[in-house]
Scaffold this active site. Structure first.
Site, PDB file in Angstrom:
ATOM      1  N   SER A  16       0.795  -1.104  -0.001  1.00  7.82           N
ATOM      2  CA  SER A  16       0.193   0.049  -0.012  1.00  7.82           C
ATOM      3  C   SER A  16       1.034   1.244  -0.035  1.00  7.82           C
ATOM      4  O   SER A  16       2.159   1.116   0.094  1.00  7.82           O
ATOM      5  CB  SER A  16      -1.056  -0.130   1.236  1.00  7.82           C
ATOM      6  OG  SER A  16      -0.069  -0.073   2.404  1.00  7.82           O
ATOM      7  N   LEU A  18       1.502   3.447  -2.471  1.00  9.51           N
ATOM      8  CA  LEU A  18       2.270   3.746  -3.446  1.00  9.51           C
ATOM      9  C   LEU A  18       1.731   4.969  -4.273  1.00  9.51           C
ATOM     10  O   LEU A  18       2.212   5.424  -5.298  1.00  9.51           O
ATOM     11  CB  LEU A  18       2.293   2.459  -4.561  1.00  9.51           C
ATOM     12  CG  LEU A  18       2.902   1.397  -4.231  1.00  9.51           C
ATOM     13  CD1 LEU A  18       2.690   0.063  -5.148  1.00  9.51           C
ATOM     14  CD2 LEU A  18       4.410   1.632  -3.900  1.00  9.51           C
ATOM     15  N   ILE A  22      -2.917   9.777  -6.198  1.00 12.83           N
ATOM     16  CA  ILE A  22      -2.129  10.555  -6.949  1.00 12.83           C
ATOM     17  C   ILE A  22      -2.241  10.131  -8.468  1.00 12.83           C
ATOM     18  O   ILE A  22      -2.339  11.023  -9.528  1.00 12.83           O
ATOM     19  CB  ILE A  22      -0.826  10.832  -6.667  1.00 12.83           C
ATOM     20  CG1 ILE A  22      -0.797  11.404  -5.106  1.00 12.83           C
ATOM     21  CG2 ILE A  22      -0.169  11.835  -7.448  1.00 12.83           C
ATOM     22  CD1 ILE A  22      -1.656  12.569  -4.822  1.00 12.83           C
ATOM     23  N   PRO A 192       8.076  -9.050  -7.449  1.00 14.46           N
ATOM     24  CA  PRO A 192       6.867  -8.553  -6.923  1.00 14.46           C
ATOM     25  C   PRO A 192       5.923  -8.098  -7.813  1.00 14.46           C
ATOM     26  O   PRO A 192       4.625  -8.517  -7.577  1.00 14.46           O
ATOM     27  CB  PRO A 192       7.310  -7.436  -5.989  1.00 14.46           C
ATOM     28  CG  PRO A 192       8.620  -7.658  -6.099  1.00 14.46           C
ATOM     29  CD  PRO A 192       9.368  -8.494  -6.993  1.00 14.46           C
ATOM     30  N   GLN A 194       5.522  -9.131 -10.975  1.00 14.38           N
ATOM     31  CA  GLN A 194       5.082 -10.508 -11.784  1.00 14.38           C
ATOM     32  C   GLN A 194       4.112 -11.319 -10.722  1.00 14.38           C
ATOM     33  O   GLN A 194       2.874 -11.682 -11.318  1.00 14.38           O
ATOM     34  CB  GLN A 194       6.148 -11.449 -11.848  1.00 14.38           C
ATOM     35  CG  GLN A 194       7.161 -10.993 -13.034  1.00 14.38           C
ATOM     36  CD  GLN A 194       8.476 -11.865 -13.139  1.00 14.38           C
ATOM     37  OE1 GLN A 194       7.842 -13.198 -13.174  1.00 14.38           O
ATOM     38  NE2 GLN A 194       9.484 -11.465 -13.327  1.00 14.38           N
ATOM     39  N   LYS A 225      11.325  -7.064 -19.624  1.00  9.10           N
ATOM     40  CA  LYS A 225      10.964  -8.393 -18.982  1.00  9.10           C
ATOM     41  C   LYS A 225       9.761  -8.381 -18.271  1.00  9.10           C
ATOM     42  O   LYS A 225       9.029  -9.310 -18.357  1.00  9.10           O
ATOM     43  CB  LYS A 225      12.150  -8.561 -17.810  1.00  9.10           C
ATOM     44  CG  LYS A 225      12.094  -9.713 -17.127  1.00  9.10           C
ATOM     45  CD  LYS A 225      13.510  -9.413 -16.266  1.00  9.10           C
ATOM     46  CE  LYS A 225      13.305 -10.842 -15.148  1.00  9.10           C
ATOM     47  NZ  LYS A 225      14.559 -10.641 -14.057  1.00  9.10           N
ATOM     48  N   CYS A 382     -12.454  26.919  11.297  1.00  8.19           N
ATOM     49  CA  CYS A 382     -13.476  26.344  12.117  1.00  8.19           C
ATOM     50  C   CYS A 382     -12.965  26.153  13.672  1.00  8.19           C
ATOM     51  O   CYS A 382     -13.420  27.276  14.244  1.00  8.19           O
ATOM     52  CB  CYS A 382     -13.499  24.690  11.534  1.00  8.19           C
ATOM     53  SG  CYS A 382     -15.173  23.992  12.016  1.00  8.19           S
ATOM     54  N   GLN A 386     -13.169  29.293  16.156  1.00 10.87           N
ATOM     55  CA  GLN A 386     -13.885  29.390  17.404  1.00 10.87           C
ATOM     56  C   GLN A 386     -13.099  29.851  18.554  1.00 10.87           C
ATOM     57  O   GLN A 386     -13.489  30.570  19.489  1.00 10.87           O
ATOM     58  CB  GLN A 386     -14.601  28.169  17.694  1.00 10.87           C
ATOM     59  CG  GLN A 386     -15.662  27.664  16.752  1.00 10.87           C
ATOM     60  CD  GLN A 386     -15.980  26.305  16.822  1.00 10.87           C
ATOM     61  OE1 GLN A 386     -15.600  25.544  17.628  1.00 10.87           O
ATOM     62  NE2 GLN A 386     -17.147  25.962  16.212  1.00 10.87           N
ATOM     63  N   HIS A 507     -14.552  25.313   6.316  1.00 13.22           N
ATOM     64  CA  HIS A 507     -13.358  24.809   5.785  1.00 13.22           C
ATOM     65  C   HIS A 507     -12.883  25.223   4.344  1.00 13.22           C
ATOM     66  O   HIS A 507     -13.154  24.461   3.271  1.00 13.22           O
ATOM     67  CB  HIS A 507     -13.361  23.067   5.743  1.00 13.22           C
ATOM     68  CG  HIS A 507     -13.319  22.862   7.206  1.00 13.22           C
ATOM     69  ND1 HIS A 507     -12.365  22.324   7.906  1.00 13.22           N
ATOM     70  CD2 HIS A 507     -14.470  22.466   7.994  1.00 13.22           C
ATOM     71  CE1 HIS A 507     -12.660  22.011   9.008  1.00 13.22           C
ATOM     72  NE2 HIS A 507     -13.952  21.905   9.414  1.00 13.22           N
ATOM     73  N   GLU A 509     -10.016  25.151   2.862  1.00 11.43           N
ATOM     74  CA  GLU A 509      -8.864  24.482   2.461  1.00 11.43           C
ATOM     75  C   GLU A 509      -9.468  23.237   1.631  1.00 11.43           C
ATOM     76  O   GLU A 509      -8.719  22.456   0.690  1.00 11.43           O
ATOM     77  CB  GLU A 509      -8.103  23.384   3.542  1.00 11.43           C
ATOM     78  CG  GLU A 509      -8.681  22.510   4.323  1.00 11.43           C
ATOM     79  CD  GLU A 509      -9.530  22.826   5.507  1.00 11.43           C
ATOM     80  OE1 GLU A 509     -10.175  24.108   5.668  1.00 11.43           O
ATOM     81  OE2 GLU A 509      -9.857  22.260   6.402  1.00 11.43           O
TER      82      GLU A 509
HETATM   83  N1  GLN Z   1     -15.241  21.024  17.279  1.00 11.67           N
HETATM   84  C1  GLN Z   1     -15.762  22.188  16.454  1.00 11.67           C
HETATM   85  C2  GLN Z   1     -17.172  22.027  16.459  1.00 11.67           C
HETATM   86  O1  GLN Z   1     -17.606  20.869  16.209  1.00 11.67           O
HETATM   87  C3  GLN Z   1     -14.707  22.407  15.545  1.00 11.67           C
HETATM   88  C4  GLN Z   1     -15.003  21.312  14.308  1.00 11.67           C
HETATM   89  C5  GLN Z   1     -14.129  21.608  13.362  1.00 11.67           C
HETATM   90  O2  GLN Z   1     -12.870  22.311  13.721  1.00 11.67           O
HETATM   91  N2  GLN Z   1     -14.368  20.899  12.187  1.00 11.67           N
HETATM   92  O3  GLN Z   1     -18.058  22.898  16.125  1.00 11.67           O
END
Ligand code: GLN
Length: 536
Positions: A16, A18, A22, A192, A194, A225, A382, A386, A507, A509
């Protein structure tokens, strides 16, 4: 007439890790660059029904889609490479498949017949594999795990059957394998691979193309090969060398004409490949002009995969700002008010990470107090947002006992469950999950970053900014720069008198894509570059 979709099955062999995710993403990108519509589905042979409850230490980050599915982090790679949003249908686990079949059995849908792996489980897998039939030119299906695992058997059988049903030339089997280099012998070893292909063949799958992970290039003899013993054409034995950055992998594959071979084998018209934008992006990752030092304050810092999307978002934002983002991992449990300066004073910015539970919270709050009062760029995501609200309430708005009711229940819960959530005791299903619209205020850093008043971002949390304290916190100088369209839920907070201090309930990201990045990460790194002194 609906179009005929072509299927590409991707399996992994030998061991696993590898980089199947991607590899799948890179193949997807190469085909997308040629103008095809592409989606990728991940089928995981494990029994968990709900990947959202899996331990981040073992499984890395939980990736959340627009429609609120909590999924494997590979879906993040698919979105970042393909710039296509995934959905609930892009993923399934063996547990979900069995759960559905067993639920139907309990409802009497099988009329007392014997319910079996073949055909009932395999039919259910195929039904899911066909979720996008006719909607995309190419559907890539990545099978989790390693060929030979007991759990993956029904999935391989489903791949075999589906290829038989759609016709051999409408599907392709790609196998990712490993060719180890044995130093003492000075040789690459093909055995491996093969064995792995032999195992695959026992299940009726003959790979059309082998992607061979290796530390050193595969010479002609080795490829010949492998080709001979594994029954593939020599040109279809493609080396997958370690790359400097995962974003370089598509270019390495292109160099070996992988996309040309795929198009040919699937009888797809060959439009021209255009990787110019992508190569510029890779070049900026590899040869940046500036350097910024960013502290990532969290509690899973020993497990970088828990913050996968954040790390990738930094790479994208770094490339856009022509900067190398050097991360310092800071365990929030190590930070006290006294040592905060020692940990943070030489950084150009800090990001306080998302998370659950009370461990490390006070450290995060001390870190935020330090960067707030020292003009160091701050980005809170998040739980990070807070904590920023709690810190502001305690140290600026005169509420020394302020907290989140997730950690301490008292009269000063500036972060709390919504009134309608307070009666829910069942943890599953109580989270705000998936995409929600948000409206940004004029003259804010958030609006300056997004350049659009109406945005949509993904959520995964239970607690919210408590409106009972809104007036008091705003009165003390906290700017609420983004809310739900009805104004009720606070989604973004910031501080006007600070170089860059932004906290978001969502979020961001999860929506950072290669090449384009995410507006808030780009703005944060820009602020860090402005503060940084070091150039490369
Ligand atoms: N624990 C916090 C909540 O449930 C923040 C959650 C998080 O950062 N994704 O609101």
């Amino acid at each position: 007439m609906p179009k005929t979709s072509k299927y590409i099955f991707i399996t992994g062999g030998v061991l696993s890790s590898l980089g199947k995710g991607i590899a799948s993403s890179s193949i997807g990108l190469l085909l997308r660059q040629r103008g095809f519509t592409v989606t990728i589905q991940k089928l995981d042979p494990y029994i968990n029904v709900d990947p959202g409850t899996m331990n981040p230490y073992q499984h890395g980050e939980v990736f959340v889609t627009d429609d609120g599915a909590e999924t494997d982090l590979d879906l993040g790679h698919y979105e970042r490479f393909l710039d296509v949003s995934m959905s609930r249908e892009n993923t399934a686990t063996a547990g979900q498949v069995y759960f559905d079949v067993i639920t139907r059995e309990r409802q009497g849908a099988y009329l007392g017949k014997t319910v079996q792996v073949v055909p009932h489980i395999t039919d259910e897998i195929k039904k899911r594999m066909r979720a996008f039939d006719g909607k995309y030119d190419i559907i890539i299906i990545e099978i989790g795990g390693t060929v030979g695992d007991i759990e993956s058997l029904p999935f391989l059988e489903a791949c075999r059957q589906l290829r038989h049903e759609v016709g051999r030339h409408n599907a392709l089997d790609i196998h990712l394998t490993y060719v180890p280099y044995i130093k003492s012998a000075g040789e690459l070893k093909t055995k491996p691979t093969q064995h792995s292909v032999k195992t695959l063949m026992e299940f009726g799958i003959t790979p059309d193309l082998l992607l061979c992970r290796a530390e050193v290039p595969l010479d002609r003899d080795i490829r010949a090969k492998i080709a001979l013993f594994c029954n593939v054409e020599e040109r279809s034995v493609i080396e997958a060398l370690d790359a400097d950055t995962i974003y370089e992998v598509p270019m390495l594959f292109a160099r070996h004409e992988l996309d040309n071979i795929v198009c040919e084998k699937l009888a797809l018209r060959k439009s021209k490949r255009n990787l110019d934008t992508w190569s510029r992006f890779v070049h900026r990752i590899k040869a940046p002009r500036h350097k910024v030092r960013i502290g990532l304050v969290g509690k899973y810092i020993k497990y970088p995969d828990s913050y996968k999307s954040i790390l990738e978002a930094f790479i994208h934002a770094g490339a856009i700002n022509n900067a190398k983002v050097e991360l310092t991992w800071i365990d929030s449990e190590d930070i006290t008010r006294e040592n905060a300066a020692a940990h943070l004073s030489n950084l150009d910015g800090i990001l306080v990470a998302p998370g659950f539970g009370s461990r490390g919270i006070e450290g995060k709050i001390h870190a935020i107090e330090y960067v707030r009062s020292h003009g160091i760029p701050f980005f809170g995501i998040c739980l990070g947002m807070q904590c920023a609200v709690i810190e502001f309430a305690r140290n600026v708005a005169g509420l020394p006992l302020a907290n989140s009711s997730e950690f301490k229940k008292n009269k000063f819960s500036v972060i709390d469950l919504l009134p309608e959530q307070r009666s829910v005791t069942d943890k599953g299903g109580t989270m705000r999950l998936g995409a929600y619209p948000c409206r940004l205020e004029k003259r804010t850093k958030a609006l300056a970053a997004y350049k659009s008043e109406h945005i949509s971002e993904r959520h995964r949390h239970r607690y919210e900014f408590n409106n009972d304290f809104r007036e008091q916190l705003v009165g003390a100088g906290l700017k609420i720069s983004g809310t739900s369209p009805d104004g009720r839920l606070v989604e973004v907070v910031e501080l006007p008198n600070h170089p860059w201090f932004v906290g978001v309930q969502f979020h961001p990201e999860l929506k950072s894509r290669a090449v384009t990045g995410h507006p808030l990460f780009v703005a944060f790194i820009k602020a860090a570059v402005a503060k940084a002194t070091e150039d490369l």
